[in-house]
Motif scaffolding. Sequence first.
Motif, short mmCIF file in Angstrom:
data_model
loop_
_atom_site.label_atom_id
_atom_site.label_comp_id
_atom_site.label_asym_id
_atom_site.label_seq_id
_atom_site.Cartn_x
_atom_site.Cartn_y
_atom_site.Cartn_z
N HIS A 145 0.83 -1.22 0.00
CA HIS A 145 0.00 0.00 0.00
C HIS A 145 0.86 1.26 0.00
O HIS A 145 0.46 2.30 -0.51
CB HIS A 145 -0.98 0.00 1.20
CG HIS A 145 -2.03 -1.05 1.07
ND1 HIS A 145 -2.65 -1.64 2.14
CD2 HIS A 145 -2.58 -1.64 -0.03
CE1 HIS A 145 -3.52 -2.54 1.71
NE2 HIS A 145 -3.49 -2.56 0.40
N GLU A 190 1.33 2.25 -3.51
CA GLU A 190 0.11 2.83 -4.11
C GLU A 190 -0.14 4.23 -3.55
O GLU A 190 -0.41 5.17 -4.29
CB GLU A 190 -1.09 1.91 -3.82
CG GLU A 190 -0.97 0.58 -4.55
CD GLU A 190 -2.07 -0.41 -4.22
OE1 GLU A 190 -2.19 -1.40 -4.96
OE2 GLU A 190 -2.81 -0.23 -3.22
N PHE A 196 -1.01 6.60 -6.61
CA PHE A 196 -2.25 7.37 -6.40
C PHE A 196 -2.03 8.89 -6.52
O PHE A 196 -2.80 9.56 -7.23
CB PHE A 196 -2.90 7.03 -5.05
CG PHE A 196 -3.44 5.62 -4.93
CD1 PHE A 196 -3.46 4.75 -6.01
CD2 PHE A 196 -3.95 5.16 -3.70
CE1 PHE A 196 -3.95 3.44 -5.89
CE2 PHE A 196 -4.45 3.87 -3.58
CZ PHE A 196 -4.44 3.01 -4.66
N HIS A 231 -8.31 0.52 1.92
CA HIS A 231 -7.05 0.35 2.68
C HIS A 231 -7.29 0.57 4.17
O HIS A 231 -6.80 -0.19 5.01
CB HIS A 231 -5.98 1.36 2.21
CG HIS A 231 -5.41 1.05 0.85
ND1 HIS A 231 -4.36 1.76 0.32
CD2 HIS A 231 -5.73 0.11 -0.09
CE1 HIS A 231 -4.06 1.28 -0.89
NE2 HIS A 231 -4.88 0.29 -1.16
N HIS A 248 -11.11 -5.52 -3.22
CA HIS A 248 -10.26 -4.36 -3.51
C HIS A 248 -9.25 -4.69 -4.63
O HIS A 248 -9.06 -3.91 -5.57
CB HIS A 248 -9.52 -3.96 -2.23
CG HIS A 248 -8.54 -2.85 -2.41
ND1 HIS A 248 -8.93 -1.54 -2.51
CD2 HIS A 248 -7.19 -2.85 -2.52
CE1 HIS A 248 -7.85 -0.78 -2.68
NE2 HIS A 248 -6.78 -1.55 -2.68
N GLU A 289 -8.65 -2.95 -8.36
CA GLU A 289 -7.39 -2.37 -8.83
C GLU A 289 -6.91 -3.06 -10.12
O GLU A 289 -6.54 -2.39 -11.08
CB GLU A 289 -6.32 -2.46 -7.74
CG GLU A 289 -6.59 -1.44 -6.63
CD GLU A 289 -5.53 -1.42 -5.54
OE1 GLU A 289 -5.42 -0.38 -4.85
OE2 GLU A 289 -4.80 -2.42 -5.36
FE LIG Z 1 -4.84 -0.80 -2.95
#
Ligand SMILES: [Fe+2]
Length: 185
Positions: free
Chosen positions: A55, A58, A63, A86, A129, A133
Amino acid sequence: MYTTEILEDNHKNIMRMTAVVKKMCIGVMEGQEVVIDDFNAFCDFASLYGDQYHHMKEENFLFPEMIAKLKGHAEMMIEKGMLVDHNLGRAHIMSLRNALSDYQKDSSTYNKLLILTQAMGYVDVLESHILKENNVLFPYANQNLPEASQTMLDDMTKGFEKRMSNQGTIKKYLDILEKLENKYQ
Ligand SMILES: [Fe+2]
Ligand SMILES: [Fe+2]
């Protein structure tokens, strides 16, 4: 893009872990003991591999670049979808750690139920999730991010992967996964 390939590869390992966790929970449902150490090892994997390693890339690399360059639809998917997921995953792991500690003090059926609820809550959030993605967000990034952004992200990701691999961190996480996978296959 190399970045989304690596992230999708990470997803495969997270899904290997959710498959193990489902087996651990089914075992408990069928009357096996709750092995606290194994559930704690899963929490460690979720925090270290899932959060701090996966994460992290990301939330700090992909992101922000998508929000900055693509705005609109991308920003909405990330802020109202991905980041919420998340945080839900993190909340399940925090509650699972508490449930495990409560169960050690009082091995009641209720405390056992809390362990299964939180563990399966995490599995449910992360599995859906990852599908979002893999099937929507990453293809959108690959199709729409400018080439300069993709090159920059790939350089950042390569540097991060190299540092993590030199420290032996990735292997350490995958060892936790393999150990549980072998035990619960
Ligand atoms: Fe994610
Ligand atoms: Fe992901």
